[in-house]
Design an enzyme around this catalytic site. Structure first.
Site, short mmCIF file in Angstrom:
data_model
loop_
_atom_site.label_atom_id
_atom_site.label_comp_id
_atom_site.label_asym_id
_atom_site.label_seq_id
_atom_site.Cartn_x
_atom_site.Cartn_y
_atom_site.Cartn_z
CE1 TYR A 95 34.87 -5.71 43.47
CE2 TYR A 95 37.02 -4.84 42.83
CZ TYR A 95 35.73 -4.64 43.29
OH TYR A 95 35.29 -3.37 43.59
CD GLU A 181 50.95 17.17 46.21
OE1 GLU A 181 49.95 16.93 46.89
OE2 GLU A 181 51.69 18.14 46.43
CG ASP A 234 49.73 21.19 46.49
OD1 ASP A 234 49.96 21.77 45.41
OD2 ASP A 234 48.70 20.51 46.69
#
Length: 353
Positions: A95, A181, A234
């Protein structure tokens, strides 16, 4: 800091010498993304080989002239920060001149290239990552500025500190660390007060692929307490990929493997074999996409899978079924099955790989 300043001065001196000899200046960086430059070591994970192939960022070539200029620009910013003992995030750097840099990923890649070129860890360059990870459970520490943080009594999670190297006085009675996760699963375990029910533990989430600070914190906790670290992911190729990043590191950050990886991390769940064992209804599972198939095939070829026969077996189960499952699939058995049955049983009876 004097080492960092000297390393940058040497690079600039090389540029000036080339100009004095009327040659086009060149910056040489390691070819970090090439698997041929990566070796796998059990004790470290993925690391850059000492004599790896390099690529040149030339100032006289249209394809690389802009990158050359941006590297010098960021080197000058780092030099000023180290001199004045100030810090900036990668986002701050982007930025400071969005038009010049064009995108955040350009800044991220250049900072990694600089870190690798100078052989200096990123945090020593006074560049901090934006933190997205959370930590909760039986842990307290003091931040660099003296702020005392107690994760134990907090009903909500604490953001992973942006300067992990600066934290001290770490204390914990935790028996293990659980890396989760996903943010949603992490919050659910927090609501169920999991970290104090079974036995005291520390829970961490990188909310998907972990940022550098989350990985640094996991490593710092391992160095400090030497307690088992388990992962809850997962049962899909993406989850396995994230687990591998924590355990073995990533190709792009292989030059920093010694500070980031924890090869003793265990895969607790959700294992592909759990789905059959728990009689999870097929309708609750999600069919593979082409992307999933490609991702899994690429993971199966990696050097660290060869020395993990039990992992290999789990990945074969996943590949044969072409089905994946999120951790939330356990709610099909009962709403609190994860914290009440699944995790306590796994921890008690050693159901990890």
């Amino acid at each position: 800091s004097s080492e960092v300043l000297e390393a940058i001065e040497n690079v600039i001196q090389g540029v000036l010498q080339s100009l004095a000899q009327k040659k086009a200046p060149v910056l040489t960086v390691a070819n970090r993304r090439d698997w041929r430059n990566i070796e796998f070591k059990d004790s470290v994970g993925l690391q850059l080989i000492p004599r790896c192939t390099t690529k040149q960022i030339r100032s006289d070539c249209p394809q690389s002239a802009k990158r050359f200029a941006l590297m010098l620009k960021i080197l000058s910013m780092i030099y000023k920060m180290v001199q004045s003992n100030t810090y900036a995030t990668k986002r701050d750097i982007y930025y400071s001149d969005t038009l010049l840099f064009g995108s955040q990923s350009v800044v991220d890649q250049i900072i990694n290239d600089i870190s690798c070129m100078l052989k200096i860890p990123r945090r020593s360059l006074h560049v901090l990552s934006t933190t997205k990870g959370f930590v909760a459970g039986n842990l307290s520490y003091t931040e660099e500025d003296g702020t005392k943080v107690n994760c134990t009594c907090s009903a909500t999670a604490v953001t992973v500190p942006s300067n992990v190297q600066g934290i001290k006085n770490l204390t914990s009675h935790a028996k293990f660390i659980l890396i989760v996760e996903k943010d949603a699963t992490f919050q659910r375990l927090l609501d169920d007060d999991f970290f104090s029910k079974v036995s005291p533990c520390i829970m961490i989430t990188g909310r998907g692929i972990p940022d550098l600070n989350t990985r640094l914190l996991v490593r710092k906790l391992w160095d400090s307490f030497q307690i088992p670290i388990f992962t809850l992911m997962d049962a899909d190729p993406h989850g396995v990929e994230i687990l591998c990043v924590y355990k073995y590191g990533s190709v792009s950050m292989s030059f920093e493997a010694h500070h980031l990886t924890v090869p003793s991390i265990k895969w607790l769940g959700l294992l592909p074999s759990d789905l059959k064992r728990l009689n999870i209804c097929k309708d609750a599972l999600i069919p593979f996409t082409k992307q999933d198939e490609n991702k899994l095939a690429s993971i199966q070829k990696r050097p660290y899978i060869v020395c993990q026969p039990l992992w290999k077996k789990e990945l074969e189960i996943m590949a044969a079924s072409k089905l994946k499952a999120e951790i939330q699939v356990l709610t099909s058995l009962s709403s609190d099955y994860l914290s009440r049955v699944y995790l306590p049983n796994k921890l008690q009876f050693g159901g990890w790989l």
